[in-house]
Enzyme design. Structure first.
Site, mmCIF file in Angstrom:
data_model
loop_
_atom_site.group_PDB
_atom_site.id
_atom_site.type_symbol
_atom_site.label_atom_id
_atom_site.label_comp_id
_atom_site.label_asym_id
_atom_site.label_seq_id
_atom_site.Cartn_x
_atom_site.Cartn_y
_atom_site.Cartn_z
ATOM 1 C CD GLN A 1 3.496 5.755 2.881
ATOM 2 O OE1 GLN A 1 2.523 5.209 2.351
ATOM 3 N NE2 GLN A 1 4.451 5.070 3.480
ATOM 4 N N GLY B 1 0.841 -1.186 0.000
ATOM 5 C CA GLY B 1 0.000 0.000 0.000
ATOM 6 C C GLY B 1 0.873 1.231 0.000
ATOM 7 C CG HIS C 1 -0.603 1.026 7.338
ATOM 8 N ND1 HIS C 1 0.332 0.646 8.278
ATOM 9 C CD2 HIS C 1 0.034 1.886 6.498
ATOM 10 C CE1 HIS C 1 1.490 1.260 8.008
ATOM 11 N NE2 HIS C 1 1.335 2.009 6.927
ATOM 12 C CD GLU C 2 -1.222 2.436 2.826
ATOM 13 O OE1 GLU C 2 -0.851 3.626 2.822
ATOM 14 O OE2 GLU C 2 -0.440 1.492 3.012
ATOM 15 C CG HIS D 1 0.055 6.552 5.752
ATOM 16 N ND1 HIS D 1 1.196 7.123 6.276
ATOM 17 C CD2 HIS D 1 0.377 5.244 5.525
ATOM 18 C CE1 HIS D 1 2.155 6.202 6.366
ATOM 19 N NE2 HIS D 1 1.672 5.051 5.921
ATOM 20 C CB CYS E 1 5.153 2.127 7.522
ATOM 21 S SG CYS E 1 4.649 3.651 6.694
ATOM 22 C CG LEU E 2 6.642 1.047 1.433
ATOM 23 C CD1 LEU E 2 6.033 1.374 0.076
ATOM 24 C CD2 LEU E 2 7.777 0.052 1.278
HETATM 25 CO CO CO Z 1 2.603 3.257 5.879
#
Ligand code: CO
Length: 160
Positions: free
Chosen positions: A51, A46, A132-133, A136, A90-91
């Site tokens: 991000q 995701g 999660h997204e 964000h 998480c990226l």
């Molecule tokens: Co993330």
């Protein structure tokens, strides 16, 4: 292919609420394509617009199952059910993994890239990735929900 650099924590854009999308145009389509390329290049499940430095309520989720890529635009959680606890990454936090408890089922109202309302239902890992997204997009990072940090050697990659 247009892979964008991923914004790493700490960065202001990751912790502030994103603005709603009001114009559904080619620019949005291009951004979604670039976000997809960026997510795939980084082996993510995701990616949220902040991000890649864009403070708008846009995210994508793709856990490589039959659902394909789910696009979340101005998403709103309508209903949650149950609970699941599992590993998350998480990226924007490379190499960091922790256990997070989330709803096991979510029903989400979102918009398509053409501006039409769409209802998305998900459970299990897909529901986790969606939550999660969506976090964000409200400037909420998974680290604020981690109950226990994990050693990445014990895990399969699950970054979003
Ligand atoms: Co993330």
């Amino acid at each position: 292919m247009a892979v964008k650099p991923i914004v790493m924590y700490p960065a202001e854009v990751l912790e502030k609420p994103c603005e709603k999308v009001i114009i559904f145009d080619r620019k949005l389509t291009k951004l979604l394509a670039d976000m997809y390329d960026t997510m795939i290049e980084n082996d993510g499940v995701g990616l949220a617009a902040p991000q890649v430095g864009i403070s708008k309520q846009i995210a994508i989720v793709d856990i490589d199952d039959h659902h394909g890529t789910i696009e979340l635009i101005n998403p709103e959680i309508l209903e949650v059910r149950g609970e699941q606890t599992g590993p998350e990454g998480c990226l924007s936090f490379p190499g960091l993994f922790g256990e997070v408890t989330r709803a096991n089922y979510v029903k989400v109202k979102t918009f398509t890239r053409k501006g039409k309302v769409k209802i998305v239902e998900a459970e299990g890992f897909l529901a986790r990735a969606i939550q999660h997204e969506i976090d964000h997009l409200h400037g909420v990072l998974f680290t604020s929900k981690v109950e226990k940090y994990l050693d990445e050697n014990d895990l399969e990659s699950a970054e979003g």
